[in-house]
Design an enzyme around this catalytic site. Sequence first.
Site, PDB file in Angstrom:
ATOM      1  N   GLY A   1       3.937   0.565   2.356  1.00 21.93           N
ATOM      2  CA  GLY A   1       4.979  -0.203   1.786  1.00 21.93           C
ATOM      3  C   GLY A   1       5.657  -0.053   0.387  1.00 21.93           C
ATOM      4  O   GLY A   1       6.815   0.022   0.198  1.00 21.93           O
TER       5      GLY A   1
ATOM      6  N   GLU B   1      -0.302   2.118   8.511  1.00 25.26           N
ATOM      7  CA  GLU B   1      -1.411   1.922   9.585  1.00 25.26           C
ATOM      8  C   GLU B   1      -1.172   0.839  10.266  1.00 25.26           C
ATOM      9  O   GLU B   1      -1.693   0.585  11.496  1.00 25.26           O
ATOM     10  CB  GLU B   1      -2.682   1.772   8.712  1.00 25.26           C
ATOM     11  CG  GLU B   1      -4.122   1.807   9.719  1.00 25.26           C
ATOM     12  CD  GLU B   1      -5.304   1.787   8.903  1.00 25.26           C
ATOM     13  OE1 GLU B   1      -5.329   2.244   7.902  1.00 25.26           O
ATOM     14  OE2 GLU B   1      -6.333   1.435   9.554  1.00 25.26           O
TER      15      GLU B   1
ATOM     16  N   ARG C   1     -13.116  13.561  14.266  1.00 24.11           N
ATOM     17  CA  ARG C   1     -14.110  12.659  14.207  1.00 24.11           C
ATOM     18  C   ARG C   1     -14.546  11.857  15.302  1.00 24.11           C
ATOM     19  O   ARG C   1     -15.765  11.458  15.419  1.00 24.11           O
ATOM     20  CB  ARG C   1     -13.206  11.373  13.331  1.00 24.11           C
ATOM     21  CG  ARG C   1     -12.867  11.835  11.895  1.00 24.11           C
ATOM     22  CD  ARG C   1     -11.895  10.808  11.033  1.00 24.11           C
ATOM     23  NE  ARG C   1     -11.681  11.582   9.817  1.00 24.11           N
ATOM     24  CZ  ARG C   1     -10.843  10.921   8.820  1.00 24.11           C
ATOM     25  NH1 ARG C   1     -10.252   9.799   9.187  1.00 24.11           N
ATOM     26  NH2 ARG C   1     -10.783  11.512   7.788  1.00 24.11           N
TER      27      ARG C   1
ATOM     28  N   ARG D   1      -7.079   9.723  15.027  1.00 22.80           N
ATOM     29  CA  ARG D   1      -6.291  10.063  14.155  1.00 22.80           C
ATOM     30  C   ARG D   1      -7.156  11.372  13.597  1.00 22.80           C
ATOM     31  O   ARG D   1      -8.224  11.343  13.164  1.00 22.80           O
ATOM     32  CB  ARG D   1      -5.940   9.080  13.162  1.00 22.80           C
ATOM     33  CG  ARG D   1      -5.247   9.635  11.953  1.00 22.80           C
ATOM     34  CD  ARG D   1      -5.094   8.542  10.823  1.00 22.80           C
ATOM     35  NE  ARG D   1      -6.124   7.983  10.249  1.00 22.80           N
ATOM     36  CZ  ARG D   1      -6.699   8.456   9.167  1.00 22.80           C
ATOM     37  NH1 ARG D   1      -6.301   9.542   8.710  1.00 22.80           N
ATOM     38  NH2 ARG D   1      -7.575   7.814   8.765  1.00 22.80           N
TER      39      ARG D   1
ATOM     40  N   SER E   1     -16.190  11.057   2.237  1.00 20.52           N
ATOM     41  CA  SER E   1     -14.860  11.556   2.865  1.00 20.52           C
ATOM     42  C   SER E   1     -15.244  12.915   3.820  1.00 20.52           C
ATOM     43  O   SER E   1     -16.219  13.743   3.597  1.00 20.52           O
ATOM     44  CB  SER E   1     -14.070  12.216   1.437  1.00 20.52           C
ATOM     45  OG  SER E   1     -13.392  13.271   1.964  1.00 20.52           O
TER      46      SER E   1
ATOM     47  N   GLY F   1       0.857  -1.146  -0.047  1.00 18.34           N
ATOM     48  CA  GLY F   1       0.016  -0.142   0.071  1.00 18.34           C
ATOM     49  C   GLY F   1       0.978   1.236   0.104  1.00 18.34           C
ATOM     50  O   GLY F   1       2.110   1.321  -0.113  1.00 18.34           O
ATOM     51  N   LEU F   2       0.367   2.416   0.436  1.00 17.04           N
ATOM     52  CA  LEU F   2       1.187   3.474   0.278  1.00 17.04           C
ATOM     53  C   LEU F   2       2.340   3.517   1.211  1.00 17.04           C
ATOM     54  O   LEU F   2       3.557   3.707   0.685  1.00 17.04           O
ATOM     55  CB  LEU F   2       0.533   4.836   0.722  1.00 17.04           C
ATOM     56  CG  LEU F   2      -0.421   5.248  -0.394  1.00 17.04           C
ATOM     57  CD1 LEU F   2      -1.291   6.379   0.052  1.00 17.04           C
ATOM     58  CD2 LEU F   2       0.384   5.848  -1.521  1.00 17.04           C
TER      59      LEU F   2
HETATM   60  C1  LIG Z   1     -12.763   4.728   2.423  1.00 20.45           C
HETATM   61  C2  LIG Z   1     -11.118   5.360   3.011  1.00 20.45           C
HETATM   62  C3  LIG Z   1     -10.790   6.658   2.849  1.00 20.45           C
HETATM   63  C4  LIG Z   1      -9.682   7.180   3.197  1.00 20.45           C
HETATM   64  N1  LIG Z   1      -9.447   8.367   3.130  1.00 20.45           N
HETATM   65  C5  LIG Z   1      -8.141   8.741   3.526  1.00 20.45           C
HETATM   66  C6  LIG Z   1      -7.635  10.134   3.449  1.00 20.45           C
HETATM   67  O1  LIG Z   1      -8.272  11.007   2.591  1.00 20.45           O
HETATM   68  N2  LIG Z   1      -6.899  10.540   3.940  1.00 20.45           N
HETATM   69  C7  LIG Z   1      -5.949   9.880   4.853  1.00 20.45           C
HETATM   70  O2  LIG Z   1      -4.871  10.233   5.111  1.00 20.45           O
HETATM   71  N3  LIG Z   1      -6.304   8.557   5.094  1.00 20.45           N
HETATM   72  C8  LIG Z   1      -7.368   8.083   4.444  1.00 20.45           C
HETATM   73  N4  LIG Z   1      -7.775   6.595   4.975  1.00 20.45           N
HETATM   74  C9  LIG Z   1      -6.898   5.914   5.527  1.00 20.45           C
HETATM   75  C10 LIG Z   1      -5.822   5.268   4.706  1.00 20.45           C
HETATM   76  O3  LIG Z   1      -6.187   5.274   3.566  1.00 20.45           O
HETATM   77  C11 LIG Z   1      -5.118   4.431   5.342  1.00 20.45           C
HETATM   78  O4  LIG Z   1      -4.813   4.347   6.649  1.00 20.45           O
HETATM   79  C12 LIG Z   1      -4.080   4.010   4.520  1.00 20.45           C
HETATM   80  O5  LIG Z   1      -4.000   3.923   3.058  1.00 20.45           O
HETATM   81  C13 LIG Z   1      -3.103   2.805   4.964  1.00 20.45           C
HETATM   82  O6  LIG Z   1      -2.012   2.612   4.250  1.00 20.45           O
HETATM   83  P1  LIG Z   1      -0.900   1.231   4.367  1.00 20.45           P
HETATM   84  O7  LIG Z   1      -0.030   1.413   3.401  1.00 20.45           O
HETATM   85  O8  LIG Z   1      -0.597   1.220   5.615  1.00 20.45           O
HETATM   86  O9  LIG Z   1      -1.983   0.053   4.179  1.00 20.45           O
HETATM   87  P2  LIG Z   1      -2.694  -0.569   3.126  1.00 20.45           P
HETATM   88  O10 LIG Z   1      -3.099   0.342   1.917  1.00 20.45           O
HETATM   89  O11 LIG Z   1      -4.021  -1.329   3.710  1.00 20.45           O
HETATM   90  O12 LIG Z   1      -1.958  -1.792   2.469  1.00 20.45           O
HETATM   91  C14 LIG Z   1      -1.698  -2.880   3.052  1.00 20.45           C
HETATM   92  C15 LIG Z   1      -0.786  -3.745   2.174  1.00 20.45           C
HETATM   93  O13 LIG Z   1      -0.502  -5.065   2.847  1.00 20.45           O
HETATM   94  C16 LIG Z   1      -0.587  -6.401   2.073  1.00 20.45           C
HETATM   95  N5  LIG Z   1      -0.942  -7.347   3.129  1.00 20.45           N
HETATM   96  C17 LIG Z   1      -1.480  -7.319   4.201  1.00 20.45           C
HETATM   97  N6  LIG Z   1      -1.521  -8.445   4.793  1.00 20.45           N
HETATM   98  C18 LIG Z   1      -0.696  -9.061   4.230  1.00 20.45           C
HETATM   99  C19 LIG Z   1      -0.135 -10.557   4.090  1.00 20.45           C
HETATM  100  N7  LIG Z   1      -0.468 -11.224   5.310  1.00 20.45           N
HETATM  101  N8  LIG Z   1       0.765 -10.839   3.269  1.00 20.45           N
HETATM  102  C20 LIG Z   1       1.114  -9.981   2.351  1.00 20.45           C
HETATM  103  N9  LIG Z   1       0.553  -8.763   2.106  1.00 20.45           N
HETATM  104  C21 LIG Z   1      -0.249  -8.299   2.990  1.00 20.45           C
HETATM  105  C22 LIG Z   1      -1.831  -5.910   1.315  1.00 20.45           C
HETATM  106  O14 LIG Z   1      -1.817  -6.715   0.147  1.00 20.45           O
HETATM  107  C23 LIG Z   1      -1.439  -4.492   0.930  1.00 20.45           C
HETATM  108  O15 LIG Z   1      -0.586  -4.241  -0.220  1.00 20.45           O
HETATM  109  C24 LIG Z   1      -8.959   6.245   4.361  1.00 20.45           C
HETATM  110  C25 LIG Z   1      -9.501   5.063   4.636  1.00 20.45           C
HETATM  111  C26 LIG Z   1     -10.565   4.368   4.012  1.00 20.45           C
HETATM  112  C27 LIG Z   1     -10.987   3.021   4.449  1.00 20.45           C
END
Ligand SMILES: Cc1cc2nc3c(=O)[nH]c(=O)nc-3n(C[C@H](O)[C@H](O)[C@H](O)COP(=O)(O)OP(=O)(O)OC[C@H]3O[C@@H](n4cnc5c(N)ncnc54)[C@H](O)[C@@H]3O)c2cc1C
Length: 667
Positions: A46, A454, A338, A464, A285, A43-44
């Site tokens: 990683g 996250e 929130r 948050r 949003s 995700g963002l």
């Molecule tokens: C609808 C929505 C809108 C949002 N809008 C905003 C916003 O406008 N602004 C803001 O700041 N935040 C926003 N957020 C929060 C934000 O999007 C997330 O907190 C953030 O994108 C998380 O990023 P991340 O890279 O930590 O995890 P994620 O994007 O969840 O990525 C997780 C990664 O881990 C991988 N993964 C998970 N488990 C495993 C495993 N066991 N083995 C292999 N791979 C695995 C997945 O495949 C994925 O690639 C929003 C959230 C939601 C739900």
Amino acid sequence: MGILDSKVPSGPLADKWTKHKNEIDLVNPANKRNIDIIMVGTGLAGASAAATLAELGYNVKTFCYQDSPRRAHSIAAQGGINAAKNYQGDGDSPYRLFYDTIKGGDYRSREANVYRLAEESVNIIDQCVAQGVPFAREYGGLLDNRSFGGVLVSRTFYAKGQTGQQLLLGAYAAMNRQINRGKIKSYTRHEMLDVVVVDGKARGIIARDLITGEIERHSAHAVVIASGGYGNVFYLSTNAMGSNVTAAWRVHKRGAFFANPCFTQIHPTCIPVSGDHQSKLTLMSESLRNDGRIWVPAKAEDAQAIREGKLRPTKIPEEDRDYFLERRYPAFGNLVPRDVASRAAKERCDAGFGVNKTGEAVYLDFAAAIQRYGSEKALTSGIKDPDQATITKLGEEVIAAKYGNLFQMYEKIVDENPYKTPMMIYPAVHYTMGGLWVDYNLQTTIPGCFSTGEANFSDHGANRLGASALMQGLADGYFVLPYTIGNYLSDDIRTGPISTDSEAFDKVEAEVRANLEKLLNAKGKNPVDYYHKKLGKIMWNKCGMSRNARELKEAIEEISALREDFYQNVRIPGGLDEVNPELEKAGRVADFLELGELFAKDALERNESCGGHFREEYQTPEGEALRDDKNFRYVAAWEYKGAPKDAKLHKEDLVFENVELKTRSYK
Ligand SMILES: Cc1cc2nc3c(=O)[nH]c(=O)nc-3n(C[C@H](O)[C@H](O)[C@H](O)COP(=O)(O)OP(=O)(O)OC[C@H]3O[C@@H](n4cnc5c(N)ncnc54)[C@H](O)[C@@H]3O)c2cc1C
């Protein structure tokens, strides 16, 4: 400080990060080529970290369970990303962002991490613009900003309602460059199922190829967990359906402490639940609160007439509306944080003023903004004495330009035109502030195992603020981890490749296989979703927006019993050596069933209210969260000791030297 040494550098707050970067060990470019890093999650958090580490010269292996990093949950982020650029000249600064974040988190986060986040926020925007991320611009071509909750400045950068998607495209493009150079090996449709610890250090993972079912060993000098949040422990949430806790939880079971599991964010503006058939909730949003006004009827009889379909909201005159956030919090109005907005909506609905059939909805109304923007547009377009229809049309065009895709999404789901009738919204589970405990270097309590985004607990305390998850994920990924991990890896320059042919790998692989077989062999009668839904109901009803000791104790018992039943009676069709989505889900739900219990235990242990953790026993006469700084000014970090009931609590005391601990007020 023992095992919970946060490793915060000494010195003045504003100098800590620079000083740390100047003092930590580096790995020279030639040695980086001999070092491997595993990144679980693209995700963002990683993707940005993987691309940067590979650019620096490390060999990176990335893992995600989707068919492309582009499908990570991050793509769903709508509203924006914060940065203390002060482009609006409205008095913003890194200190102010830092202060807002500490206060927003109800004084339950670590000062040094949050200050670093605020400092790095400004670099993220430059980095992303350089990648070509199409942030919204003003007429003059400068980047535009809007406001999110809990702040009095406009510091949120956005790309319409698709900010996450655009940022992820940028990070993924940066990853692709490294895949092309052979510096990243990308394993898609792979699920990490365990971490392998060799001589006390994380040295690899066991992953399952989700297409062939093969169980694989992968080694590295360090492992990074960037696997996202665990909001789906509630079954219904705004998270992507696949979001889960498995990677983080399995690492926890091998020695990484899990911090503040009960700190969950309930987002106030989601499309209300419509029935038992649902498996997903949709966010509207927070950016909408820049222009939308939240209200319910002031008279209970009007609310009832609306619920019965006898009255339309547009027929209720201004004087009979209760703009409850503006009434209770005049300084921040509709842009309170929130947790505050969610509780206020619940309070009104519980008091009988809810507006949909279930009584669990409030209005988010754009009528005033449409008129305001329409009048302004008429003026700037040189239209003299515009009639009402012209003003409305012009105003709707402005709103469509700002939030068009969100309005369209709402209309498709609810089948009502939100330009004409106020949206109905209700709080829903959205984000988890808790996660793997990490020190200032983003290292967990397992040496060599790091966590970002996250998945870790680091920056947001008990609540948050909006638009700060993307900021944290990208700050961690582009600007923090690439330095701090080097400090750890500098000891590994002579280690050479890590073999997967070792007792430690044999043992963990055998355990992973045995766990999967145990699930498949249950041969019970209930599908996995049966358990997930039941768990979600317990979580929402007893560990949700408000909590009390009695119900938390009940939740602990009920989750424990449900977990036992799951292992006896779950039914998973298919086998191990094939595509088997039910088996994938079962593993994730098994982990949720353990996490859920620890979550309730953590909430029970924290005898105070703070941010999103609202214990009914601890509230002010006005119904606001009542902190207990004397006894609970700490991060609760849980050590795995077998069943969740046996988890051992460690406390990281939070020291506030740069902000005064005050009652959090948004009035
Ligand atoms: C609808 C929505 C809108 C949002 N809008 C905003 C916003 O406008 N602004 C803001 O700041 N935040 C926003 N957020 C929060 C934000 O999007 C997330 O907190 C953030 O994108 C998380 O990023 P991340 O890279 O930590 O995890 P994620 O994007 O969840 O990525 C997780 C990664 O881990 C991988 N993964 C998970 N488990 C495993 C495993 N066991 N083995 C292999 N791979 C695995 C997945 O495949 C994925 O690639 C929003 C959230 C939601 C739900």
